[in-house]
Design a protein around this motif. Structure first.
Motif, PDB file in Angstrom:
ATOM      1  N   ARG A   1       0.721  -1.431   0.188  1.00  0.00           N
ATOM      2  CA  ARG A   1      -0.005   0.074  -0.032  1.00  0.00           C
ATOM      3  C   ARG A   1       0.927   1.324  -0.099  1.00  0.00           C
ATOM      4  O   ARG A   1       0.477   2.343  -0.553  1.00  0.00           O
ATOM      5  N   GLY A   2       2.026   1.297   0.788  1.00  0.00           N
ATOM      6  CA  GLY A   2       2.844   2.360   0.496  1.00  0.00           C
ATOM      7  C   GLY A   2       3.446   2.624  -0.677  1.00  0.00           C
ATOM      8  O   GLY A   2       3.797   3.767  -0.951  1.00  0.00           O
ATOM      9  N   LEU A   3       3.646   1.754  -1.478  1.00  0.00           N
ATOM     10  CA  LEU A   3       4.028   1.852  -2.834  1.00  0.00           C
ATOM     11  C   LEU A   3       2.684   2.475  -3.711  1.00  0.00           C
ATOM     12  O   LEU A   3       3.091   3.504  -4.649  1.00  0.00           O
ATOM     13  N   PHE A   4       1.681   2.318  -3.598  1.00  0.00           N
ATOM     14  CA  PHE A   4       0.536   2.435  -4.175  1.00  0.00           C
ATOM     15  C   PHE A   4      -0.063   4.181  -3.914  1.00  0.00           C
ATOM     16  O   PHE A   4      -0.904   4.631  -4.610  1.00  0.00           O
ATOM     17  N   VAL A   5       0.690   4.653  -2.822  1.00  0.00           N
ATOM     18  CA  VAL A   5       0.338   6.344  -2.625  1.00  0.00           C
ATOM     19  C   VAL A   5       0.769   6.902  -3.528  1.00  0.00           C
ATOM     20  O   VAL A   5       0.133   8.177  -3.867  1.00  0.00           O
ATOM     21  N   HIS A   6       1.380   6.437  -4.396  1.00  0.00           N
ATOM     22  CA  HIS A   6       1.746   7.498  -5.631  1.00  0.00           C
ATOM     23  C   HIS A   6       0.730   7.534  -6.806  1.00  0.00           C
ATOM     24  O   HIS A   6       0.593   8.378  -7.621  1.00  0.00           O
ATOM     25  N   SER A   7      -0.378   6.875  -6.516  1.00  0.00           N
ATOM     26  CA  SER A   7      -1.771   7.138  -7.500  1.00  0.00           C
ATOM     27  C   SER A   7      -2.378   8.551  -7.221  1.00  0.00           C
ATOM     28  O   SER A   7      -2.821   9.217  -8.137  1.00  0.00           O
ATOM     29  N   ALA A   8      -1.897   8.597  -5.765  1.00  0.00           N
ATOM     30  CA  ALA A   8      -2.505  10.080  -5.460  1.00  0.00           C
ATOM     31  C   ALA A   8      -1.556  11.283  -5.428  1.00  0.00           C
ATOM     32  O   ALA A   8      -1.759  12.112  -5.866  1.00  0.00           O
ATOM     33  N   LEU A   9      -0.216  10.977  -4.991  1.00  0.00           N
ATOM     34  CA  LEU A   9       0.862  11.838  -5.071  1.00  0.00           C
ATOM     35  C   LEU A   9       1.119  12.412  -6.406  1.00  0.00           C
ATOM     36  O   LEU A   9       1.434  13.555  -6.483  1.00  0.00           O
ATOM     37  N   VAL A  10       0.743  11.435  -7.514  1.00  0.00           N
ATOM     38  CA  VAL A  10       1.253  12.052  -8.750  1.00  0.00           C
ATOM     39  C   VAL A  10       0.200  13.301  -9.380  1.00  0.00           C
ATOM     40  O   VAL A  10       0.365  13.751 -10.314  1.00  0.00           O
ATOM     41  N   ALA A  11      -1.034  13.024  -8.848  1.00  0.00           N
ATOM     42  CA  ALA A  11      -2.258  13.771  -9.228  1.00  0.00           C
ATOM     43  C   ALA A  11      -2.102  15.375  -9.408  1.00  0.00           C
ATOM     44  O   ALA A  11      -2.371  15.959 -10.528  1.00  0.00           O
ATOM     45  N   PRO A  12      -1.448  15.891  -8.747  1.00  0.00           N
ATOM     46  CA  PRO A  12      -1.125  17.569  -8.650  1.00  0.00           C
ATOM     47  C   PRO A  12      -0.480  17.899 -10.000  1.00  0.00           C
ATOM     48  O   PRO A  12      -0.551  18.959 -10.577  1.00  0.00           O
TER      49      PRO A  12
ATOM     50  N   VAL B   1      -7.582   1.448  -7.096  1.00  0.00           N
ATOM     51  CA  VAL B   1      -6.495   1.413  -5.745  1.00  0.00           C
ATOM     52  C   VAL B   1      -7.273   1.604  -4.389  1.00  0.00           C
ATOM     53  O   VAL B   1      -7.166   0.650  -3.112  1.00  0.00           O
ATOM     54  N   ARG B   2      -8.046   2.582  -4.376  1.00  0.00           N
ATOM     55  CA  ARG B   2      -8.838   2.807  -2.979  1.00  0.00           C
ATOM     56  C   ARG B   2      -9.859   1.771  -2.696  1.00  0.00           C
ATOM     57  O   ARG B   2      -9.854   1.066  -1.681  1.00  0.00           O
ATOM     58  N   THR B   3     -10.503   1.276  -3.748  1.00  0.00           N
ATOM     59  CA  THR B   3     -11.570   0.158  -3.575  1.00  0.00           C
ATOM     60  C   THR B   3     -10.868  -1.137  -3.164  1.00  0.00           C
ATOM     61  O   THR B   3     -11.246  -1.965  -2.271  1.00  0.00           O
ATOM     62  N   GLY B   4     -10.028  -1.468  -3.955  1.00  0.00           N
ATOM     63  CA  GLY B   4      -9.031  -2.525  -3.616  1.00  0.00           C
ATOM     64  C   GLY B   4      -8.314  -2.811  -2.410  1.00  0.00           C
ATOM     65  O   GLY B   4      -8.448  -3.806  -1.584  1.00  0.00           O
TER      66      GLY B   4
END
Length: 407
Positions: free
Chosen positions: A241-252, A335-338
């Motif tokens: 999950r720590g690696l998947f935070v990039h789906s949010a971090l990259v958004a801006p 990612v969130r749902t999973g």
């Protein structure tokens, strides 16, 4: 009675998701800070504050909940705090618009209110899992989350469309209207889910135990603050999950690459995010009820495609940028749902609460670490930091293979 609870839960989750979309750190808040004239460095901290502030306190809250089975009371307090926080952000915008507050000061108020909002979200995020688990059985929870997200997507899209059509005449008041409506939706969520109550079995001392046993049990609880034991599933979940935070971090980066006025961009990006939620949430929910790991793998692949598209495209086309953001939003919804469905299904009762609490606190620290890293790397790298983020997403997809099956 159960059906009534389920309907209330779906309605409440839908309203909560709607409010989250309207006050998004990826769309609304960047546009808000830009319109206030706040320093650009503040924009880079929106997602880390929003996400890590909601996650860091959850380990301590987990200890509190060990002796408090009525989780709905904590959820109610958290929702009230979120409504108040958005009202505080709205106040800062009004003062800044009237030149009664500088852009720097207003930006600091927004960041402070966002921190408070995240704390309220922390309480709700942890305790709502128990409410969901009480109302829906295993194998139905992903669909419940997907249904709520779809409904919120419809509502958000219905709001974004007129904002886009009438953006020329609503520039001065659009952000105020979005913030005011978001605060009202948080309050309505509280009213909608107020009758839902949940009592979780906690490891309290049973009646009839002698005083020595009670004292030993109390000491064990105190010691557990410093010595918490988990099986390998928890640590693997945190790592992935720590690696998947990039789906949010990259958004801006999808928002900030454009040079158009923020008020013009905002309805388009809100609409893209809402449409992505609307079209994908039910599908993600059904896939997650079959396999949450597969959901993460597919969603990660889509996020990677969006990042690659952003990197290879030199076009200033707003349509292309919105399309890539749309793909990223679909991926992030997956990612969130999973990861939500995985955390709901892989453990039960207090073990589930502790998995969610400690993994969320760990992710909060990871978000702050990555946020600081990318803030430091961006000025010195000769290439876009999105390359690094894309590599992290690719690694996240591969590491899902270490997760034990949750069904």
């Amino acid at each position: 009675m159960l059906t009534n609870k389920k309907h209330r839960l779906i309605a409440g989750l839908s309203l909560n998701k709607l409010a989250d979309l309207l006050i998004s750190a990826k769309t609304t808040l960047p546009a808000l800070l830009i319109s206030m004239g706040a320093p650009s460095w503040m924009i880079g901290w929106l997602v880390p504050i929003r996400e890590s502030g909601a996650l860091l306190p959850q380990a301590l809250l987990t200890f509190y909940l060990r002796n408090h089975s009525e989780r709905h009371s904590v959820w109610r307090a958290g929702m009230a705090v979120q409504a108040f926080s958005v009202a505080l952000i709205l106040s800062a915008l009004v003062l800044a618009s009237n030149s009664a507050m500088s852009g720097w000061t207003a930006g600091m108020v927004v960041l402070g209110a966002l921190t408070l909002l995240s704390l309220g979200r922390s309480a709700c995020s942890l305790t709502v899992k128990d409410m969901e688990a009480d109302v829906a059985k295993k194998g139905e929870r992903g669909n419940l989350i997907g249904t709520a997200s779809t409904i919120s997507g419809v509502a958000t899209l219905a709001i974004a469309l007129p904002l886009f059509v009438f953006s020329d005449t609503l520039d001065a008041y659009m952000l105020m209207g979005i913030l005011g409506f978001s605060a009202s939706v948080f309050a309505l969520t509280l009213v909608c889910m107020w009758p839902i109550k949940t009592n979780v079995d906690v490891e309290n001392v049973e009646n009839g135990e002698n005083s020595n046993t009670k004292n030993n049990h109390t000491n064990d609880n105190k010691n557990s603050l410093f010595s918490v034991k988990f099986d390998s599933t928890v640590y693997k979940f945190i790592f992935v999950r720590g690696l998947f935070v990039h789906s949010a971090l990259v958004a801006p980066y999808f928002m900030l690459q454009k040079e158009q006025n923020a008020a013009d961009l905002l309805p388009i990006y809100i609409g893209a995010e809402a449409l992505a939620t609307l079209l994908s949430s039910l599908v993600w929910g059904k896939v997650a009820d079959k396999s949450a790991r597969l959901t993460l793998q597919i969603a990660g692949a889509m996020a990677l495609v969006a990042c690659i598209g952003l990197l290879v495209s030199n076009s200033e086309s707003l349509v292309l940028s919105a399309a890539l953001f749309f793909v990223l939003s679909i991926a992030h919804a997956g990612v969130r749902t999973g990861r939500k469905t995985y955390s709901l299904d892989v453990k039960e009762g207090q073990e589930r609460t502790e998995l969610v609490g400690f993994s969320n606190t760990s992710i909060g620290l990871i978000l702050l670490a990555f946020g600081s890293l990318y803030a430091a790397l961006t000025p010195v790298l000769s290439f876009s930091v999105v390359y690094v983020m894309a590599a992290m997403i690719a690694l996240a997809i591969v590491t899902t293979l270490i997760l034990p099956k949750e069904k």
